[in-house]
Structure formats: structure tokens, C-alpha cells
Design a protein around this motif. Structure first.
Motif, PDB file in Angstrom:
ATOM      1  N   GLY A 287     -10.189   1.406   0.017  1.00 27.16           N
ATOM      2  CA  GLY A 287     -10.790   0.144   0.434  1.00 27.16           C
ATOM      3  C   GLY A 287     -12.299   0.167   0.366  1.00 27.16           C
ATOM      4  O   GLY A 287     -12.912   1.164  -0.037  1.00 27.16           O
ATOM      5  N   PRO A 288     -12.934  -0.910   0.794  1.00 22.64           N
ATOM      6  CA  PRO A 288     -14.394  -1.033   0.668  1.00 22.64           C
ATOM      7  C   PRO A 288     -15.180  -0.290   1.732  1.00 22.64           C
ATOM      8  O   PRO A 288     -16.411  -0.228   1.654  1.00 22.64           O
ATOM      9  CB  PRO A 288     -14.633  -2.544   0.791  1.00 22.64           C
ATOM     10  CG  PRO A 288     -13.502  -3.011   1.642  1.00 22.64           C
ATOM     11  CD  PRO A 288     -12.321  -2.152   1.287  1.00 22.64           C
ATOM     12  N   GLY A 289     -14.539   0.246   2.748  1.00 21.01           N
ATOM     13  CA  GLY A 289     -15.250   0.988   3.779  1.00 21.01           C
ATOM     14  C   GLY A 289     -15.794   0.106   4.882  1.00 21.01           C
ATOM     15  O   GLY A 289     -15.583  -1.109   4.914  1.00 21.01           O
ATOM     16  N   LEU A 290     -16.486   0.730   5.815  1.00 20.85           N
ATOM     17  CA  LEU A 290     -17.025   0.030   6.982  1.00 20.85           C
ATOM     18  C   LEU A 290     -18.266  -0.765   6.614  1.00 20.85           C
ATOM     19  O   LEU A 290     -18.943  -0.469   5.639  1.00 20.85           O
ATOM     20  CB  LEU A 290     -17.374   1.035   8.085  1.00 20.85           C
ATOM     21  CG  LEU A 290     -16.228   1.895   8.628  1.00 20.85           C
ATOM     22  CD1 LEU A 290     -16.757   2.848   9.693  1.00 20.85           C
ATOM     23  CD2 LEU A 290     -15.119   1.024   9.210  1.00 20.85           C
TER      24      LEU A 290
ATOM     25  N   SER B 110     -11.182  13.921   0.096  1.00 19.27           N
ATOM     26  CA  SER B 110     -10.274  13.201  -0.767  1.00 19.27           C
ATOM     27  C   SER B 110     -11.055  12.623  -1.925  1.00 19.27           C
ATOM     28  O   SER B 110     -12.271  12.444  -1.862  1.00 19.27           O
ATOM     29  CB  SER B 110      -9.572  12.092   0.019  1.00 19.27           C
ATOM     30  OG  SER B 110      -8.824  11.257  -0.852  1.00 19.27           O
ATOM     31  N   ALA B 111     -10.333  12.304  -3.005  1.00 20.57           N
ATOM     32  CA  ALA B 111     -10.961  11.621  -4.134  1.00 20.57           C
ATOM     33  C   ALA B 111     -11.091  10.139  -3.878  1.00 20.57           C
ATOM     34  O   ALA B 111     -11.788   9.443  -4.621  1.00 20.57           O
ATOM     35  CB  ALA B 111     -10.147  11.875  -5.407  1.00 20.57           C
ATOM     36  N   LEU B 112     -10.433   9.627  -2.856  1.00 21.42           N
ATOM     37  CA  LEU B 112     -10.536   8.212  -2.522  1.00 21.42           C
ATOM     38  C   LEU B 112     -11.906   7.934  -1.894  1.00 21.42           C
ATOM     39  O   LEU B 112     -12.505   8.809  -1.260  1.00 21.42           O
ATOM     40  CB  LEU B 112      -9.417   7.817  -1.567  1.00 21.42           C
ATOM     41  CG  LEU B 112      -7.984   7.985  -2.120  1.00 21.42           C
ATOM     42  CD1 LEU B 112      -6.952   7.595  -1.082  1.00 21.42           C
ATOM     43  CD2 LEU B 112      -7.805   7.155  -3.385  1.00 21.42           C
TER      44      LEU B 112
ATOM     45  N   VAL C  89       0.848  -1.193   0.000  1.00 20.30           N
ATOM     46  CA  VAL C  89       0.000   0.000   0.000  1.00 20.30           C
ATOM     47  C   VAL C  89       0.883   1.241   0.000  1.00 20.30           C
ATOM     48  O   VAL C  89       1.850   1.332   0.762  1.00 20.30           O
ATOM     49  CB  VAL C  89      -0.930   0.006   1.237  1.00 20.30           C
ATOM     50  CG1 VAL C  89      -1.732   1.303   1.294  1.00 20.30           C
ATOM     51  CG2 VAL C  89      -1.862  -1.186   1.213  1.00 20.30           C
ATOM     52  N   GLU C  90       0.541   2.204  -0.836  1.00 20.67           N
ATOM     53  CA  GLU C  90       1.254   3.484  -0.891  1.00 20.67           C
ATOM     54  C   GLU C  90       0.592   4.490   0.053  1.00 20.67           C
ATOM     55  O   GLU C  90      -0.617   4.674   0.025  1.00 20.67           O
ATOM     56  CB  GLU C  90       1.223   4.026  -2.319  1.00 20.67           C
ATOM     57  CG  GLU C  90       1.906   5.392  -2.456  1.00 20.67           C
ATOM     58  CD  GLU C  90       1.691   6.017  -3.825  1.00 20.67           C
ATOM     59  OE1 GLU C  90       2.299   7.082  -4.086  1.00 20.67           O
ATOM     60  OE2 GLU C  90       0.907   5.448  -4.610  1.00 20.67           O
ATOM     61  N   VAL C  91       1.401   5.130   0.896  1.00 17.26           N
ATOM     62  CA  VAL C  91       0.904   6.133   1.832  1.00 17.26           C
ATOM     63  C   VAL C  91       1.462   7.488   1.415  1.00 17.26           C
ATOM     64  O   VAL C  91       2.676   7.659   1.319  1.00 17.26           O
ATOM     65  CB  VAL C  91       1.325   5.817   3.281  1.00 17.26           C
ATOM     66  CG1 VAL C  91       0.811   6.901   4.230  1.00 17.26           C
ATOM     67  CG2 VAL C  91       0.781   4.456   3.714  1.00 17.26           C
ATOM     68  N   THR C  92       0.578   8.457   1.156  1.00 20.65           N
ATOM     69  CA  THR C  92       0.992   9.801   0.771  1.00 20.65           C
ATOM     70  C   THR C  92       0.509  10.797   1.814  1.00 20.65           C
ATOM     71  O   THR C  92      -0.482  10.569   2.502  1.00 20.65           O
ATOM     72  CB  THR C  92       0.420  10.172  -0.604  1.00 20.65           C
ATOM     73  OG1 THR C  92      -1.011  10.170  -0.554  1.00 20.65           O
ATOM     74  CG2 THR C  92       0.880   9.188  -1.671  1.00 20.65           C
TER      75      THR C  92
ATOM     76  N   ALA D 249      -7.098  -1.193   2.752  1.00 20.40           N
ATOM     77  CA  ALA D 249      -6.930  -0.514   1.468  1.00 20.40           C
ATOM     78  C   ALA D 249      -6.495  -1.501   0.394  1.00 20.40           C
ATOM     79  O   ALA D 249      -5.829  -2.508   0.664  1.00 20.40           O
ATOM     80  CB  ALA D 249      -5.918   0.616   1.593  1.00 20.40           C
ATOM     81  N   HIS D 250      -6.854  -1.172  -0.854  1.00 22.02           N
ATOM     82  CA  HIS D 250      -6.395  -1.980  -1.982  1.00 22.02           C
ATOM     83  C   HIS D 250      -4.967  -1.614  -2.352  1.00 22.02           C
ATOM     84  O   HIS D 250      -4.118  -2.501  -2.515  1.00 22.02           O
ATOM     85  CB  HIS D 250      -7.312  -1.777  -3.185  1.00 22.02           C
ATOM     86  CG  HIS D 250      -8.713  -2.267  -2.949  1.00 22.02           C
ATOM     87  ND1 HIS D 250      -8.988  -3.531  -2.476  1.00 22.02           N
ATOM     88  CD2 HIS D 250      -9.912  -1.649  -3.125  1.00 22.02           C
ATOM     89  CE1 HIS D 250     -10.306  -3.684  -2.368  1.00 22.02           C
ATOM     90  NE2 HIS D 250     -10.892  -2.549  -2.745  1.00 22.02           N
ATOM     91  N   SER D 251      -4.705  -0.308  -2.490  1.00 18.83           N
ATOM     92  CA  SER D 251      -3.361   0.082  -2.938  1.00 18.83           C
ATOM     93  C   SER D 251      -2.907   1.437  -2.419  1.00 18.83           C
ATOM     94  O   SER D 251      -1.722   1.744  -2.493  1.00 18.83           O
ATOM     95  CB  SER D 251      -3.304   0.101  -4.470  1.00 18.83           C
ATOM     96  OG  SER D 251      -4.238   1.059  -4.985  1.00 18.83           O
ATOM     97  N   LYS D 252      -3.826   2.261  -1.875  1.00 24.90           N
ATOM     98  CA  LYS D 252      -3.428   3.626  -1.564  1.00 24.90           C
ATOM     99  C   LYS D 252      -4.120   4.133  -0.306  1.00 24.90           C
ATOM    100  O   LYS D 252      -5.305   3.895  -0.089  1.00 24.90           O
ATOM    101  CB  LYS D 252      -3.755   4.556  -2.730  1.00 24.90           C
ATOM    102  CG  LYS D 252      -3.218   5.976  -2.555  1.00 24.90           C
ATOM    103  CD  LYS D 252      -3.433   6.809  -3.807  1.00 24.90           C
ATOM    104  CE  LYS D 252      -2.838   8.206  -3.653  1.00 24.90           C
ATOM    105  NZ  LYS D 252      -3.032   9.037  -4.854  1.00 24.90           N
TER     106      LYS D 252
END
Length: 358
Positions: free
Chosen positions: A273-276, A343-345, A222-225, A254-257
């Protein structure tokens, strides 16, 4: 000597029961009603001085006294009937309001209902806490036990031995982190979170969290920014704990970010990720008693909501709130959410702060 003491115990218990039976509310009510009815008759009889033999006069007063006692007993039972009914309902664990209940009994019934509700909540949380001990703590302990057995009894090269030692360290750290979360949740549930606010560089705080979770993120791919900047009055150490909890949860699902951001309204932790599996109010509770579905995975009752609960309590201690929104596939959310830029996520947690300055 011991036989004598044993024989005296039932007698003492019987005497105590007799005293208790005399010292009841119904007996006191009956006595008051008896006196209110009998004393005026006694005074009138003695004042009138009827020309009756002493024996007949005493017999008449005894008859009046018996009648007054019966009236007192019947009326006291009628007056206390709602209370006796409430006692039976409390013993049965089911409180039902009645139309003929006096206002005092209604208030008492509500108080008992609230008490039983709190006791039920505490019992479910205690059961969930036991589930935590059995399930969440047992897993790292069993893993550490297997690794210790392999390290002690199995021949292995130095490189593999070091790897096993590193795995033992990871399981121990996981166990300690879980115990710390349980202790924090127990303390924050009963006490206010103590904060010592000071000017805090929020960007530096997020950078520190990103460095701390970097090994976990790399292991999960997973990438953390980190983005944004700002300052706020906050307790940096306590606030960092809340953001760390949110970030570790985000990395786990998370899937990747994962994105950490400072906004004019506070701090944002977002992931793809898919959320709660439910509302934040439902899941951000200590030792939740209901199973939880996160990222398609079923979690038993226990510590599923500890991190969210701690983050929410820390946000409230700083005069803010914890918000959650989920916008699948980038679609706008129809839920009531904070109007702050996030965020756009798709999965977004926003820890609001009273004032963030550039």
C-alpha cells in the motif's frame, strides 16, 4: 426558615472572604517585616528610658509602628511581585519568563508550563474522543439501524433476509471491535501493559492471525502470506493482538498483497500500500486530534491511530519497539530505520523482540 438561611449565606460568605484576606502571604510577610523592624525600636526605647512624658513616648512608638507597618507592606509587595505576576499569567493562560524572576519562581513557572501543556494535551484528546463517539461509532450504529428496519418492515425472501442478518452481524462485530480498541487504548495510555511471557511459537502465532483475517483479506482481494519461523519469550495472546492490529491495517490499505514474516529481530507486517501519511510517532497516539491522510483518504480526529498505538505499547511491554519504513517503488529508504531484514514490499512495520531463536 428558608428565608433566614438565605439571608445568613451572604454574611457567612463575607466572613469567609475577610478571613481569607487576612490569611494571605503578603499579610504574613508584612507582619514579619513589621515585627523585625518594630521590636528592636521598642526594646531600645524601653532600655534607654528617655526622659519623656508617657504620652509623648506612646505617640513616638505609634509613629514608629506606623512607619514599620508601611515599610513591611511595601517590602512584602516588592518581594511577592514575581509571584503576583505569575498568578496573572497563569490566569491568562500564557507564561512568559522574566529576567528578574527568582530561581524559585522560575521553577514554579516551569511546573505550571508543564501542567498547562499536559492539560492542553488531555483536552485535545478528550475532544478527539468525542469526535470518535460522534463519527466512528455513529456510522456502524446507523448502518445497523437501517438493516434492522429493513429486516423488520420490508418483505424479502429468506436468502436476502439471511444476507441482511449477516450484514447486521458484521456491523455489530465492527462496533464491538472499535469499542474494544478504544478501551484498550484508554487503559494502555494510563497503565503498563501486563504480559505473562512464555516460550511462544511465532510462526504459529502468525498463522493464527492469517486465518483470522482471511475473510477480510478475501473480501478486499488481498493475498496474505506467512514466512519464517522462530521462538521467543512473549505473551502470545497480547502479542497476537498487536500483530492483528497491524495486519488489519495492512489489509485495509494494501493494493494486493500483505506479508507476515518471522525474522531474527522480531515480527514483520508488510504490504504494497501507499504507507502512512505521517511519522509513526505522530500517528501512533490514542485519539489523535489531527486529521490523518492514509492511502489518499482523509480521516477525521478519532481512532485513526488506535491500532498503531496499541501495537507500540505491546511491543514496549515485551522489551521491544515498533518501527515503520516506507520504500516507494522498491527504492531504498533514506529514513532512519531498523537494520533488520524486512520485506521487498514498500510499507513495512517491524515489531522487534529482545531475542528470537530458530
Amino acid at each position: 426558615m428558608s428565608g433566614r438561611l438565605i439571608s445568613e449565606l451572604p454574611e457567612q460568605d463575607l466572613a469567609g472572604r475577610r478571613r481569607a484576606s487576612r490569611n494571605t502571604l503578603r499579610a504574613q510577610f508584612a507582619l514579619v517585616i513589621f515585627l523585625l523592624a518594630f521590636l528592636p525600636n521598642l526594646v531600645l526605647t524601653l532600655t534607654a528610658q528617655p526622659a519623656l512624658p508617657a504620652g509623648a513616648l506612646v505617640g513616638w512608638m505609634l509613629l514608629v509602628g506606623v512607619l514599620c507597618g508601611m515599610v513591611g507592606y511595601v517590602l512584602s509587595g516588592a518581594l511577592l511581585r514575581p509571584l503576583s505576576r505569575l498568578q496573572a499569567e497563569v490566569e491568562g493562560g500564557e507564561l512568559t519568563p522574566h529576567a528578574d524572576d527568582p530561581a524559585e519562581i522560575l521553577r514554579l513557572r516551569r511546573a505550571f508550563s508543564d501542567l498547562l501543556s499536559r492539560l492542553g494535551t488531555e483536552q485535545t484528546r478528550r475532544n478527539a474522543f468525542m469526535a470518535t463517539l460522534v463519527h466512528d461509532l455513529k456510522t456502524p450504529l446507523i448502518a445497523a439501524g437501517h438493516l434492522t428496519h429493513a429486516l423488520v418492515h420490508l418483505p424479502m425472501p429468506d436468502a436476502e433476509r439471511r444476507e441482511v442478518g449477516a450484514q447486521m452481524g458484521a456491523e455489530t462485530a465492527r462496533l464491538l471491535a472499535l469499542v474494544q480498541q478504544m478501551a484498550d487504548a484508554h487503559r494502555f495510555e494510563r497503565e503498563d501493559v501486563m504480559v505473562q511471557s512464555a516460550p511462544t511459537d511465532l510462526r504459529a502465532l502468525l498463522d493464527g492471525v492469517a486465518r483470522r483475517v482471511k475473510p477480510q483479506a478475501e473480501w478486499g482481494g488481498v493475498e496474505v502470506t506467512v514466512d519464517g519461523s522462530g521462538y521467543a519469550l512473549a505473551d502470545a495472546q497480547v502479542l497476537e493482538r498487536a500483530v492483528t492490529n497491524l495486519t488489519e491495517n495492512a489489509i485495509r490499505y494494501a493494493h494486493s498483497k500483505v506479508e507476515l514474516r518471522v525474522t531474527p529481530g522480531g515480527l514483520v507486517v508488510a504490504d504494497d500500500g501507499p504507507g502512512l501519511g505521517g511519522s509513526l510517532a505522530q500517528l501512533a497516539q490514542p485519539f489523535t486530534s489531527q486529521p490523518t491522510t492514509i492511502a489518499g483518504q482523509q480521516y477525521t480526529a478519532g481512532t485513526a491511530g488506535l491500532g498503531l498505538f496499541i501495537a507500540r505499547r505491546i511491543a514496549e511491554a515485551h522489551g521491544g519497539e515498533l518501527h515503520y519504513t516506507h520504500q516507494p517503488h522498491g527504492l531504498p529508504s533514506h529514513e532512519a530505520a531498523s537494520p533488520l531484514p524486512a520485506s521487498a514490499l514498500p510499507t513495512v512495520f517491524t515489531l522487534t523482540l529482545p531475542e528470537v531463536t530458530p
